[in-house]
Every structure is written in C-alpha cells, then in structure tokens.
Design a protein around this motif. Structure first.
Motif, PDB file in Angstrom:
ATOM      1  N   ARG A 165       0.845  -1.192   0.000  1.00 43.18           N
ATOM      2  CA  ARG A 165       0.000   0.000   0.000  1.00 43.18           C
ATOM      3  C   ARG A 165       0.882   1.244   0.000  1.00 43.18           C
ATOM      4  NH1 ARG A 165      -3.728  -2.607   4.613  1.00 43.18           N
ATOM      5  NH2 ARG A 165      -5.300  -3.587   3.288  1.00 43.18           N
ATOM      6  N   VAL A 166       0.527   2.187  -0.861  1.00 43.13           N
ATOM      7  CA  VAL A 166       1.297   3.431  -0.984  1.00 43.13           C
ATOM      8  C   VAL A 166       0.425   4.587  -0.529  1.00 43.13           C
ATOM      9  CG1 VAL A 166       2.587   4.945  -2.528  1.00 43.13           C
ATOM     10  CG2 VAL A 166       2.555   2.470  -2.945  1.00 43.13           C
ATOM     11  N   ALA A 167       0.837   5.250   0.549  1.00 40.84           N
ATOM     12  CA  ALA A 167       0.153   6.478   0.968  1.00 40.84           C
ATOM     13  C   ALA A 167       0.678   7.615   0.095  1.00 40.84           C
ATOM     14  CB  ALA A 167       0.424   6.768   2.440  1.00 40.84           C
ATOM     15  N   VAL A 168      -0.225   8.340  -0.539  1.00 40.60           N
ATOM     16  CA  VAL A 168       0.135   9.453  -1.416  1.00 40.60           C
ATOM     17  C   VAL A 168      -0.365  10.739  -0.773  1.00 40.60           C
ATOM     18  CG1 VAL A 168      -0.149  10.472  -3.709  1.00 40.60           C
ATOM     19  CG2 VAL A 168       0.068   7.984  -3.456  1.00 40.60           C
ATOM     20  N   LEU A 169       0.560  11.596  -0.344  1.00 38.51           N
ATOM     21  CA  LEU A 169       0.232  12.829   0.373  1.00 38.51           C
ATOM     22  C   LEU A 169       0.475  14.007  -0.558  1.00 38.51           C
ATOM     23  CD1 LEU A 169       2.196  11.996   3.672  1.00 38.51           C
ATOM     24  CD2 LEU A 169      -0.049  11.141   2.939  1.00 38.51           C
ATOM     25  N   VAL A 170      -0.607  14.675  -0.951  1.00 35.43           N
ATOM     26  CA  VAL A 170      -0.526  15.755  -1.939  1.00 35.43           C
ATOM     27  C   VAL A 170      -0.805  17.087  -1.266  1.00 35.43           C
ATOM     28  CG1 VAL A 170      -1.471  16.682  -4.089  1.00 35.43           C
ATOM     29  CG2 VAL A 170      -1.210  14.206  -3.800  1.00 35.43           C
ATOM     30  N   GLY A 171       0.099  18.027  -1.435  1.00 37.58           N
ATOM     31  CA  GLY A 171      -0.070  19.367  -0.885  1.00 37.58           C
ATOM     32  C   GLY A 171      -0.570  20.339  -1.938  1.00 37.58           C
ATOM     33  N   ALA A 245       0.256   2.183   5.429  1.00 35.73           N
ATOM     34  CA  ALA A 245       1.093   2.202   4.235  1.00 35.73           C
ATOM     35  C   ALA A 245       2.371   1.395   4.412  1.00 35.73           C
ATOM     36  CB  ALA A 245       1.446   3.640   3.875  1.00 35.73           C
ATOM     37  N   ASP A 246       2.843   0.851   3.294  1.00 33.55           N
ATOM     38  CA  ASP A 246       4.168   0.226   3.236  1.00 33.55           C
ATOM     39  C   ASP A 246       5.203   1.201   2.691  1.00 33.55           C
ATOM     40  OD1 ASP A 246       3.366  -2.608   3.912  1.00 33.55           O
ATOM     41  OD2 ASP A 246       2.113  -2.264   2.143  1.00 33.55           O
ATOM     42  N   ILE A 247       4.770   2.123   1.842  1.00 37.42           N
ATOM     43  CA  ILE A 247       5.615   3.139   1.238  1.00 37.42           C
ATOM     44  C   ILE A 247       4.822   4.441   1.244  1.00 37.42           C
ATOM     45  CG2 ILE A 247       6.915   3.853  -0.817  1.00 37.42           C
ATOM     46  CD1 ILE A 247       5.702   0.348  -0.803  1.00 37.42           C
ATOM     47  N   ILE A 248       5.513   5.574   1.278  1.00 38.32           N
ATOM     48  CA  ILE A 248       4.848   6.871   1.277  1.00 38.32           C
ATOM     49  C   ILE A 248       5.406   7.723   0.146  1.00 38.32           C
ATOM     50  CG2 ILE A 248       4.361   8.973   2.590  1.00 38.32           C
ATOM     51  CD1 ILE A 248       4.793   7.274   5.153  1.00 38.32           C
ATOM     52  N   VAL A 249       4.514   8.318  -0.645  1.00 41.37           N
ATOM     53  CA  VAL A 249       4.876   9.312  -1.657  1.00 41.37           C
ATOM     54  C   VAL A 249       4.329  10.652  -1.196  1.00 41.37           C
ATOM     55  CG1 VAL A 249       4.592  10.073  -4.049  1.00 41.37           C
ATOM     56  CG2 VAL A 249       4.885   7.633  -3.539  1.00 41.37           C
ATOM     57  N   VAL A 250       5.170  11.690  -1.148  1.00 40.84           N
ATOM     58  CA  VAL A 250       4.751  12.984  -0.626  1.00 40.84           C
ATOM     59  C   VAL A 250       5.299  14.090  -1.515  1.00 40.84           C
ATOM     60  CG1 VAL A 250       6.724  12.951   0.977  1.00 40.84           C
ATOM     61  CG2 VAL A 250       4.815  14.502   1.405  1.00 40.84           C
ATOM     62  N   THR A 251       4.497  15.122  -1.760  1.00 45.29           N
ATOM     63  CA  THR A 251       4.971  16.239  -2.572  1.00 45.29           C
ATOM     64  C   THR A 251       6.007  17.046  -1.795  1.00 45.29           C
ATOM     65  OG1 THR A 251       3.010  17.504  -1.887  1.00 45.29           O
ATOM     66  CG2 THR A 251       2.928  16.399  -4.031  1.00 45.29           C
ATOM     67  N   CYS A 252       6.868  17.749  -2.545  1.00 45.95           N
ATOM     68  CA  CYS A 252       8.099  18.278  -1.957  1.00 45.95           C
ATOM     69  C   CYS A 252       7.959  19.618  -1.262  1.00 45.95           C
ATOM     70  CB  CYS A 252       9.165  18.399  -3.050  1.00 45.95           C
ATOM     71  SG  CYS A 252       8.952  19.830  -4.150  1.00 45.95           S
ATOM     72  N   GLU A 253       6.794  20.279  -1.373  1.00 50.37           N
ATOM     73  CA  GLU A 253       6.708  21.669  -0.919  1.00 50.37           C
ATOM     74  C   GLU A 253       6.447  21.821   0.574  1.00 50.37           C
ATOM     75  OE1 GLU A 253       2.645  20.658  -0.416  1.00 50.37           O
ATOM     76  OE2 GLU A 253       4.130  19.997  -1.868  1.00 50.37           O
ATOM     77  N   SER A 254       6.234  20.725   1.283  1.00 54.70           N
ATOM     78  CA  SER A 254       5.890  20.795   2.703  1.00 54.70           C
ATOM     79  C   SER A 254       6.924  20.062   3.539  1.00 54.70           C
ATOM     80  CB  SER A 254       4.502  20.196   2.955  1.00 54.70           C
ATOM     81  OG  SER A 254       4.249  20.110   4.339  1.00 54.70           O
ATOM     82  N   ILE A 255       7.754  20.812   4.261  1.00 53.28           N
ATOM     83  CA  ILE A 255       8.710  20.194   5.180  1.00 53.28           C
ATOM     84  C   ILE A 255       7.973  19.440   6.276  1.00 53.28           C
ATOM     85  CG2 ILE A 255      10.429  20.744   6.962  1.00 53.28           C
ATOM     86  CD1 ILE A 255      11.530  22.872   5.066  1.00 53.28           C
ATOM     87  N   MET A 257       4.988  17.814   6.054  1.00 54.60           N
ATOM     88  CA  MET A 257       4.501  16.526   5.570  1.00 54.60           C
ATOM     89  C   MET A 257       5.648  15.542   5.362  1.00 54.60           C
ATOM     90  SD  MET A 257       1.200  16.959   3.072  1.00 54.60           S
ATOM     91  CE  MET A 257       2.148  17.484   1.647  1.00 54.60           C
ATOM     92  N   ILE A 258       6.776  16.017   4.836  1.00 57.43           N
ATOM     93  CA  ILE A 258       7.921  15.126   4.632  1.00 57.43           C
ATOM     94  C   ILE A 258       8.446  14.632   5.982  1.00 57.43           C
ATOM     95  CG2 ILE A 258      10.273  14.958   3.756  1.00 57.43           C
ATOM     96  CD1 ILE A 258       9.493  17.056   1.638  1.00 57.43           C
ATOM     97  N   SER A 259       8.521  15.526   6.958  1.00 58.62           N
ATOM     98  CA  SER A 259       8.986  15.129   8.292  1.00 58.62           C
ATOM     99  C   SER A 259       8.052  14.098   8.907  1.00 58.62           C
ATOM    100  CB  SER A 259       9.088  16.357   9.196  1.00 58.62           C
ATOM    101  OG  SER A 259      10.015  17.297   8.699  1.00 58.62           O
TER     102      SER A 259
END
Length: 325
Positions: A165-171, A245-255, A257-259
């Motif tokens: 499962r891939v969690a996709v976090l979009v900002g 999730a097993d893997i996480i995809v996150v957009t780069c503009e949010s420190i 969300m990445i943290s």
C-alpha cells in the motif's frame, strides 16, 4: 504540582498547529506536565504589521475572540508558539505573566532570538544562538501509538486496497513551488504506471492547499485503480494512511509533511514540483545523505528505512534547559 502548558499557533495554519501541539504533547507524555491547552492566534491592526519586538507586545494586540478563551486562567508555566503572530502573542503573554511563563518558539522569528527563552528550529534554517535547539525536520504530532491506533481503526474500511500500500500525500502551491494542473496530469500518469507495474494499492489524500481542479484530476486518475482518495470529507484518515502504508509518496513543498512521513520509518519517495528554495534543498540533501528519502520517478522503491524523529530529544532538552528534568 503539574506544570501547565499552552500551545498557540496562527489561525488557519495546520502546519504550525501541528508543530506547537506536537511539542506540547511530547512534553505531556513526560513526567510532571499537565494536559496541554491549545489556542489559535489572530492579531489586530496595527500590531500585526509592527516589527517583532517586546516593546510592541501587548495583550491588546490579540483579537477579542483570541483573548477570550485565555482570560480568567492563570498564565501557563510553559508557552509553545508557532508562527509569526503566535510569536508576537508569546511576547505579550510573557510580559503579562511578569516573566513567570517560559516561552518556546518553534520557528525562526527573523528577529532577536533572545526575545524568547528557547527557539526550536530545523538545521536548514540559519538562526543560531545559545538558546537555539536544532532539529533535523519539522516538529509534528505523529507518534507510533497514533499510527497503530489509526491503522487499526481504518483497517477494515480499506481492506480491499492491495499490498504493498502506498500512501500518497498531496499538498499544493506555495511561494516556492507550484502544483498546477499540468503537474498533476504528469503525477497521475506516474501513479498509474506504478500501479500497473507493481500491483500496489493507493491511499491518497489532498490538503487544504490543493486546488479543486487538481483534486479533480487526481480523483479521475485514481478512479479505475485500486485506490481511495480522501478529499476533506468525513473523518480524516491521515494517520490511518500513514499507519497502513508500506511506502509513502509525498509532494516536496511541505517540510512538515515530509517530516511526518519520515517519522514512520517507512520508505519515503518525494515528488518534485516546479520551483526551488535554498532552505528546502538543504533539507532534502540532509535526508538524502541519511538514506531517509528518494526522489519519486514513477517507480515503486522499497528499502529498510530508519525513523526521523526529533520529538523525544527536544522534549528532554527543554526540560534540561529549564531545570525541570
């Protein structure tokens, strides 16, 4: 007697709320602290435009609806503030308490750091000083207990989503990066390609900053895939997505969300947006050197990761600095 904690943050600033409350909750889990109280902050004119200096700090600068919940209560032993308006309010509250309240600011105030008792800032910020504590990323509210609890709560609801499962976090767009319709079309194509190649499932969420058009593109692109999209309606499954999730995809503009993603200890793939920021590049480089993130290019990548979590050591450092250990 338990020490009291207030957390304050700028109104309508979810990232700042997460930082202030996250640190307050981390201290609450240690011995000697009571349950934190949280308050949103808004300022009147002209103080909201004045320089960040104790000379201008006054409770009269707070809007009536901001001040009302605080009135009639003793000032706290510790005040944690996040955001410029909250930093200004922290100066006013410290003054009103006669210096009793200790103040901790979670961001660079771009003013004299000695105006607050402690600053907690990420290492990619430039501010330094004897009262500055450094973190690798942004403070947050993610804990393993919350992840496990949320995963259990949402497990049955998302049981049909296949593994991995891939969690996709979009900002969304900010002053440094642009998330527009063209970018979203390309991103959706990458996600579809990833699912077709790997057979993974997607747990996707957008933020308040995601545009309606971009959200609709994402929704349409995921419609025929083994995927779910939370678009702000109904209970927020954010912690559940991170936990499941097993893997996480996150957009780069949010420190922030990445943290939060890196605090899970799971592989984190960062999706680049058009734009650039020196501060953000320093942050990415630090995580890349430590093997905590990889850039997302449409491929599903997995590796044994470690956790990025500053919360425990920052809570200990604060207690030590104030002699509360």
């Amino acid at each position: 007697m338990l020490k009291t904690i207030w957390a304050i943050w700028e109104r309508d600033a979810a990232g700042m709320q997460s930082q202030a409350l996250g640190l307050a909750e981390a201290l609450f889990t240690t011995e000697g602290f009571g349950l934190p109280q949280g308050f949103e902050i808004a300022l009147r004119a002209p103080q909201k435009w004045l320089p960040m200096h104790p000379a201008f700090a006054s409770l009269s600068a707070l809007t009536p609806d901001t001040l009302a919940p605080m009135q009639g209560q003793p000032w706290p032993d510790l005040l944690i503030a996040s955001g410029r308006k909250a930093a200004f309010a922290a100066l006013a509250i410290k003054k009103a308490s006669g210096g009793k309240t200790r103040t901790v600011l979670t961001q660079d105030p771009r003013s004299n750091p000695r105006n607050w008792d402690l600053l907690v800032v990420p290492e990619h910020d430039r501010v330094r000083g004897p009262n500055v504590l450094l973190t690798h990323g942004a403070l947050h509210r993610v804990t393993q207990f919350k992840l496990d609890s949320a995963a259990q709560s949402f497990r049955d609801e998302f049981a049909q989503i296949p593994s991995p499962r891939v969690a996709v976090l979009v900002g969304g767009s900010n002053r440094n990066y642009t998330l527009d319709e063209d970018w979203m079309h390309d991103f959706v194509a990458q996600l579809r390609n990833m699912v077709q190649r790997s057979g993974c499932g997607i747990l996707a969420t957008v933020s308040r900053r995601t545009g309606e058009a971009e959200t609709n593109i994402l929704r349409g692109g995921l419609a025929s895939l083994p995927a779910v999209l939370w678009d702000g309606k109904g209970p927020n499954p954010y912690f559940g997505f991170l936990g499941l999730a097993d893997i996480i995809v996150v957009t780069c503009e949010s420190i922030s969300m990445i943290s939060e993603a890196c605090s899970t200890g799971k592989p984190v793939l960062v999706a680049r947006l058009p734009g650039r920021s020196r501060r953000f590049e320093l942050f990415y480089d630090s995580l890349l050197r430590r093997g905590l993130i990889q850039w997302f290019d449409g491929r599903l990548m997995q590796w044994e990761n470690t956790r990025l979590d500053d919360m425990d050591h920052i809570a200990r450092d604060i207690r030590d600095r104030f002699g509360w250990a």
